[in-house]
Motif scaffolding. Structure first.
Motif, PDB file in Angstrom:
ATOM      1  N   MET A   1       0.857  -1.209   0.025  1.00 38.13           N
ATOM      2  CA  MET A   1       0.072   0.094  -0.169  1.00 38.13           C
ATOM      3  C   MET A   1       0.771   1.327  -0.052  1.00 38.13           C
ATOM      4  SD  MET A   1      -2.703   1.232   2.993  1.00 38.13           S
ATOM      5  CE  MET A   1      -4.113   0.749   2.424  1.00 38.13           C
ATOM      6  N   ASP A   2       0.452   2.185  -0.903  1.00 40.84           N
ATOM      7  CA  ASP A   2       1.295   3.535  -0.901  1.00 40.84           C
ATOM      8  C   ASP A   2       0.200   4.655  -0.974  1.00 40.84           C
ATOM      9  OD1 ASP A   2       0.707   3.103  -3.419  1.00 40.84           O
ATOM     10  OD2 ASP A   2       2.764   3.107  -4.150  1.00 40.84           O
ATOM     11  N   LEU A   3       0.761   5.810  -1.249  1.00 42.42           N
ATOM     12  CA  LEU A   3      -0.102   6.864  -1.397  1.00 42.42           C
ATOM     13  C   LEU A   3      -1.035   6.889  -2.591  1.00 42.42           C
ATOM     14  CD1 LEU A   3       1.932   9.991   0.073  1.00 42.42           C
ATOM     15  CD2 LEU A   3       0.240   8.536   1.205  1.00 42.42           C
ATOM     16  N   SER A   4      -0.337   6.033  -3.715  1.00 44.39           N
ATOM     17  CA  SER A   4      -1.239   6.425  -4.885  1.00 44.39           C
ATOM     18  C   SER A   4      -2.406   5.498  -5.132  1.00 44.39           C
ATOM     19  CB  SER A   4      -0.126   5.938  -6.079  1.00 44.39           C
ATOM     20  OG  SER A   4       0.226   4.415  -5.890  1.00 44.39           O
ATOM     21  N   ASN A   5      -2.523   4.386  -3.996  1.00 46.63           N
ATOM     22  CA  ASN A   5      -3.757   3.793  -4.063  1.00 46.63           C
ATOM     23  C   ASN A   5      -4.692   3.892  -2.855  1.00 46.63           C
ATOM     24  OD1 ASN A   5      -2.305   2.536  -2.366  1.00 46.63           O
ATOM     25  ND2 ASN A   5      -2.061   0.317  -3.721  1.00 46.63           N
ATOM     26  N   LEU A   6      -4.506   5.184  -2.262  1.00 47.20           N
ATOM     27  CA  LEU A   6      -5.564   5.407  -0.993  1.00 47.20           C
ATOM     28  C   LEU A   6      -6.806   5.965  -1.560  1.00 47.20           C
ATOM     29  CD1 LEU A   6      -3.257   7.135   1.491  1.00 47.20           C
ATOM     30  CD2 LEU A   6      -4.239   4.785   1.707  1.00 47.20           C
ATOM     31  N   LYS A   7      -7.965   5.462  -0.878  1.00 45.75           N
ATOM     32  CA  LYS A   7      -9.131   5.904  -1.265  1.00 45.75           C
ATOM     33  C   LYS A   7     -10.069   6.156   0.059  1.00 45.75           C
ATOM     34  CE  LYS A   7      -9.536   3.997  -6.116  1.00 45.75           C
ATOM     35  NZ  LYS A   7     -10.191   3.091  -6.721  1.00 45.75           N
ATOM     36  N   PRO A   8     -11.081   6.748  -0.127  1.00 46.13           N
ATOM     37  CA  PRO A   8     -11.888   6.950   0.886  1.00 46.13           C
ATOM     38  C   PRO A   8     -12.774   5.663   1.132  1.00 46.13           C
ATOM     39  CG  PRO A   8     -12.837   8.439  -0.693  1.00 46.13           C
ATOM     40  CD  PRO A   8     -11.509   7.633  -1.085  1.00 46.13           C
ATOM     41  N   ALA A   9     -13.179   5.347   2.384  1.00 48.67           N
ATOM     42  CA  ALA A   9     -14.206   4.181   2.336  1.00 48.67           C
ATOM     43  C   ALA A   9     -15.482   4.297   1.705  1.00 48.67           C
ATOM     44  CB  ALA A   9     -14.439   4.045   4.115  1.00 48.67           C
ATOM     45  N   VAL A  10     -15.781   3.168   1.339  1.00 50.12           N
ATOM     46  CA  VAL A  10     -17.046   3.014   0.263  1.00 50.12           C
ATOM     47  C   VAL A  10     -18.150   3.535   0.950  1.00 50.12           C
ATOM     48  CG1 VAL A  10     -18.857   1.619  -0.980  1.00 50.12           C
ATOM     49  CG2 VAL A  10     -16.231   0.929  -0.607  1.00 50.12           C
ATOM     50  N   GLY A  11     -18.808   4.448   0.333  1.00 52.48           N
ATOM     51  CA  GLY A  11     -20.145   5.247   0.783  1.00 52.48           C
ATOM     52  C   GLY A  11     -19.716   6.459   1.674  1.00 52.48           C
ATOM     53  N   SER A  12     -18.680   6.691   2.123  1.00 50.83           N
ATOM     54  CA  SER A  12     -18.460   7.967   2.968  1.00 50.83           C
ATOM     55  C   SER A  12     -18.338   9.015   2.081  1.00 50.83           C
ATOM     56  CB  SER A  12     -17.040   7.819   3.637  1.00 50.83           C
ATOM     57  OG  SER A  12     -16.018   7.860   2.618  1.00 50.83           O
ATOM     58  N   VAL A  13     -18.236   9.162   0.842  1.00 57.34           N
ATOM     59  CA  VAL A  13     -17.925  10.281  -0.107  1.00 57.34           C
ATOM     60  C   VAL A  13     -19.153  10.250  -1.104  1.00 57.34           C
ATOM     61  CG1 VAL A  13     -16.673  11.794  -1.689  1.00 57.34           C
ATOM     62  CG2 VAL A  13     -15.756  10.454   0.161  1.00 57.34           C
TER      63      VAL A  13
END
Length: 148
Positions: A1-13
């Protein structure tokens, strides 16, 4: 895991609901404001204390009290304070400047000498007002109560 594949939790945005953009959106027509009435109109702002036409609380309760516009609020200094001051610094004349320098008053309010406590020495006191008992206690020991 690195900064390029960080995503918010599903349904939070979620996307902002765009109101008033046609009937296909489901939020067109009245734009969620309902039909008629003050709240449906532009420029509506509810008055403070408005209760939907019901008689507001501040009008249901009775008026009471009286606040005089020219009331003079004195800073109270007791005879016990003057006694302590006289015994600490061995002074015989108590002025406003002395009371300010000691920190009993701030110099913004007028000063009234009250009869709390008792005196044992003769003092010359300057103040804006005296209670009758305080003035009697000061003069009984041979001191003077000077009103400014």
């Amino acid at each position: 895991m690195d900064l390029s594949n960080l995503k918010p939790a599903v349904g939070s945005v979620t996307r902002k609901t765009r109101i008033g953009r046609g009937p296909g959106s489901g939020k067109g027509g009245t734009s969620t404001r309902g039909h008629k009435g003050a709240k449906s109109r532009s420029g509506y702002s509810r008055k403070i204390g408005f209760e939907g036409g019901q008689m507001p609380l501040q009008r249901r309760l009775p008026k009471f009290g009286f606040k005089p516009l020219n009331r003079v609020e004195y800073k109270a200094v007791n005879l016990s304070d003057l006694e302590a001051l006289a015994s600490d610094s061995s002074v015989e004349k108590i002025t406003l400047d002395l009371l300010i320098s000691v920190g009993l008053i701030n110099g913004k309010q007028p000063v009234k000498i009250l009869a709390g406590g008792s005196l044992t020495k003769k003092l010359d006191v300057e103040a804006h007002a005296f209670s009758a008992a305080a003035e009697a206690a000061i003069t009984a020991l041979g001191g003077t109560a000077t009103k400014l």
